[in-house]
Enzyme design. Structure first.
Site, PDB file in Angstrom:
ATOM      1  N   PRO A  16       0.785  -1.224   0.000  1.00  0.00           N
ATOM      2  CA  PRO A  16       0.000   0.000   0.000  1.00  0.00           C
ATOM      3  C   PRO A  16       0.824   1.285   0.000  1.00  0.00           C
ATOM      4  CG  PRO A  16      -0.103  -1.082   2.140  1.00  0.00           C
ATOM      5  CD  PRO A  16       0.541  -2.046   1.192  1.00  0.00           C
ATOM      6  N   ASN A  17       0.333   2.252  -0.736  1.00  0.00           N
ATOM      7  CA  ASN A  17       0.890   3.608  -0.849  1.00  0.00           C
ATOM      8  C   ASN A  17       2.177   3.681  -1.663  1.00  0.00           C
ATOM      9  OD1 ASN A  17      -1.131   4.928   0.796  1.00  0.00           O
ATOM     10  ND2 ASN A  17      -0.223   3.851   2.525  1.00  0.00           N
ATOM     11  N   ARG A  24       4.978  11.018  -2.160  1.00  0.00           N
ATOM     12  CA  ARG A  24       4.739  10.871  -0.719  1.00  0.00           C
ATOM     13  C   ARG A  24       6.056  10.977   0.067  1.00  0.00           C
ATOM     14  NH1 ARG A  24       4.908   4.539   1.060  1.00  0.00           N
ATOM     15  NH2 ARG A  24       4.142   5.190   3.076  1.00  0.00           N
ATOM     16  N   TYR A  29      11.356   8.635   1.449  1.00  0.00           N
ATOM     17  CA  TYR A  29      11.388   7.639   0.376  1.00  0.00           C
ATOM     18  C   TYR A  29      12.067   8.134  -0.905  1.00  0.00           C
ATOM     19  CZ  TYR A  29       8.043   5.443   3.478  1.00  0.00           C
ATOM     20  OH  TYR A  29       7.437   4.899   4.580  1.00  0.00           O
ATOM     21  N   ASN A  81       7.764  -5.758  -1.150  1.00  0.00           N
ATOM     22  CA  ASN A  81       7.784  -4.672  -0.185  1.00  0.00           C
ATOM     23  C   ASN A  81       6.356  -4.573   0.346  1.00  0.00           C
ATOM     24  OD1 ASN A  81       7.811  -2.383   1.339  1.00  0.00           O
ATOM     25  ND2 ASN A  81       8.842  -1.089  -0.176  1.00  0.00           N
ATOM     26  N   ALA A  84       3.207  -0.873   4.742  1.00  0.00           N
ATOM     27  CA  ALA A  84       2.663  -0.836   6.115  1.00  0.00           C
ATOM     28  C   ALA A  84       2.200  -2.213   6.590  1.00  0.00           C
ATOM     29  CB  ALA A  84       1.519   0.167   6.188  1.00  0.00           C
ATOM     30  N   GLU A 105      12.147  -9.884   1.380  1.00  0.00           N
ATOM     31  CA  GLU A 105      11.440  -8.666   1.827  1.00  0.00           C
ATOM     32  C   GLU A 105      12.359  -7.458   1.655  1.00  0.00           C
ATOM     33  OE1 GLU A 105      10.317  -8.857   5.975  1.00  0.00           O
ATOM     34  OE2 GLU A 105      10.086  -6.686   6.060  1.00  0.00           O
ATOM     35  N   HIS A 107      12.694  -2.963   1.836  1.00  0.00           N
ATOM     36  CA  HIS A 107      12.154  -1.660   2.219  1.00  0.00           C
ATOM     37  C   HIS A 107      13.086  -0.572   1.724  1.00  0.00           C
ATOM     38  CE1 HIS A 107       9.210  -3.508   4.797  1.00  0.00           C
ATOM     39  NE2 HIS A 107      10.161  -4.315   5.214  1.00  0.00           N
ATOM     40  N   ARG A 114      13.444   4.004  12.323  1.00  0.00           N
ATOM     41  CA  ARG A 114      12.228   4.825  12.342  1.00  0.00           C
ATOM     42  C   ARG A 114      11.396   4.552  13.608  1.00  0.00           C
ATOM     43  NH1 ARG A 114       9.420   4.472   6.735  1.00  0.00           N
ATOM     44  NH2 ARG A 114       8.375   6.316   7.597  1.00  0.00           N
TER      45      ARG A 114
HETATM   46  C1  DQA Z   1       8.302   0.849   3.712  1.00  0.00           C
HETATM   47  C2  DQA Z   1       8.413   1.008   5.245  1.00  0.00           C
HETATM   48  C3  DQA Z   1       7.049   0.833   5.902  1.00  0.00           C
HETATM   49  O1  DQA Z   1       7.169   0.995   7.314  1.00  0.00           O
HETATM   50  C4  DQA Z   1       6.072   1.856   5.393  1.00  0.00           C
HETATM   51  O2  DQA Z   1       4.786   1.637   5.935  1.00  0.00           O
HETATM   52  C5  DQA Z   1       6.019   1.929   3.900  1.00  0.00           C
HETATM   53  C6  DQA Z   1       7.246   1.765   3.121  1.00  0.00           C
HETATM   54  C7  DQA Z   1       9.634   1.136   2.989  1.00  0.00           C
HETATM   55  O3  DQA Z   1       9.773   0.725   1.845  1.00  0.00           O
HETATM   56  O4  DQA Z   1      10.510   1.810   3.553  1.00  0.00           O
HETATM   57  O5  DQA Z   1       4.973   2.207   3.320  1.00  0.00           O
HETATM   58  O6  DQA Z   1       7.963  -0.512   3.434  1.00  0.00           O
END
Ligand code: DQA
Length: 151
Positions: A16-17, A24, A29, A81, A84, A105, A107, A114
């Site tokens: 998501p997002n 964003r 990011y 990835n 959240a 996985e 990120h 964080r």
């Molecule tokens: C994320 C880290 C997550 O905590 C966050 O909710 C994201 C992006 C990252 O790629 O750094 O949406 O997965």
């Protein structure tokens, strides 16, 4: 008869997002868009004779469906990835456990630098490994590791 494509395939899943990358929280990011990351992943895969299927979803159940479907096709591994959902999703964790495909996985940000709620990943214990904190290079390093593992 058309020539059969026998390349191994990897499923790339963006949670998501991540469709909002480039717009964003640029301080966290960066400015890169998801399209640009996908283009770099495709190039790396092509150079290794691997096919990629790339999906993004903001919906937890849809991600579960993508993972389940992966076990029924030509897919040999998953680069994810979970965004959240990393920190909350028992359903995505169980789906990965159910299909038993090697999963990496990734990120963009370093989740351990964080907020505390991001320090826990429900996905890491069911993944081969986790790469966190290298921006788009987390994806590229993760894909390299996965390709090595399945070829
Ligand atoms: C994320 C880290 C997550 O905590 C966050 O909710 C994201 C992006 C990252 O790629 O750094 O949406 O997965």
């Amino acid at each position: 008869m058309p020539k059969k494509n026998k390349h191994k395939k990897i499923l790339v899943l963006h949670g998501p997002n991540l469709n909002m990358l480039g717009k964003r929280e640029k301080n966290v990011y960066g400015k890169i868009s998801l399209e640009k990351i996908n283009a770099e992943l495709k190039k790396l895969a092509k150079d290794s004779n691997i096919d990629l299927e790339i999906k993004q979803s903001n919906i937890e159940g849809e991600i579960v469906n993508f993972i389940q479907k992966a076990s029924r096709g030509r897919i040999k591994g998953i680069l994810i990835n979970p965004a959240a959902y990393t920190h909350t999703s028992v359903a995505i964790r169980d789906a990965i456990l159910a299909i038993k495909l090697p999963t990496v996985e990734v990120h963009l940000s370093n989740i351990y630098q964080r907020e505390e709620f991001r320090h826990k990943s429900l996905i890491a214990p069911v993944s081969m490994g986790q790469i966190t904190g290298f921006g788009k290079d987390s994806y590229l390093l993760g894909l390299q590791a996965l390709i090595k593992a399945i070829t």
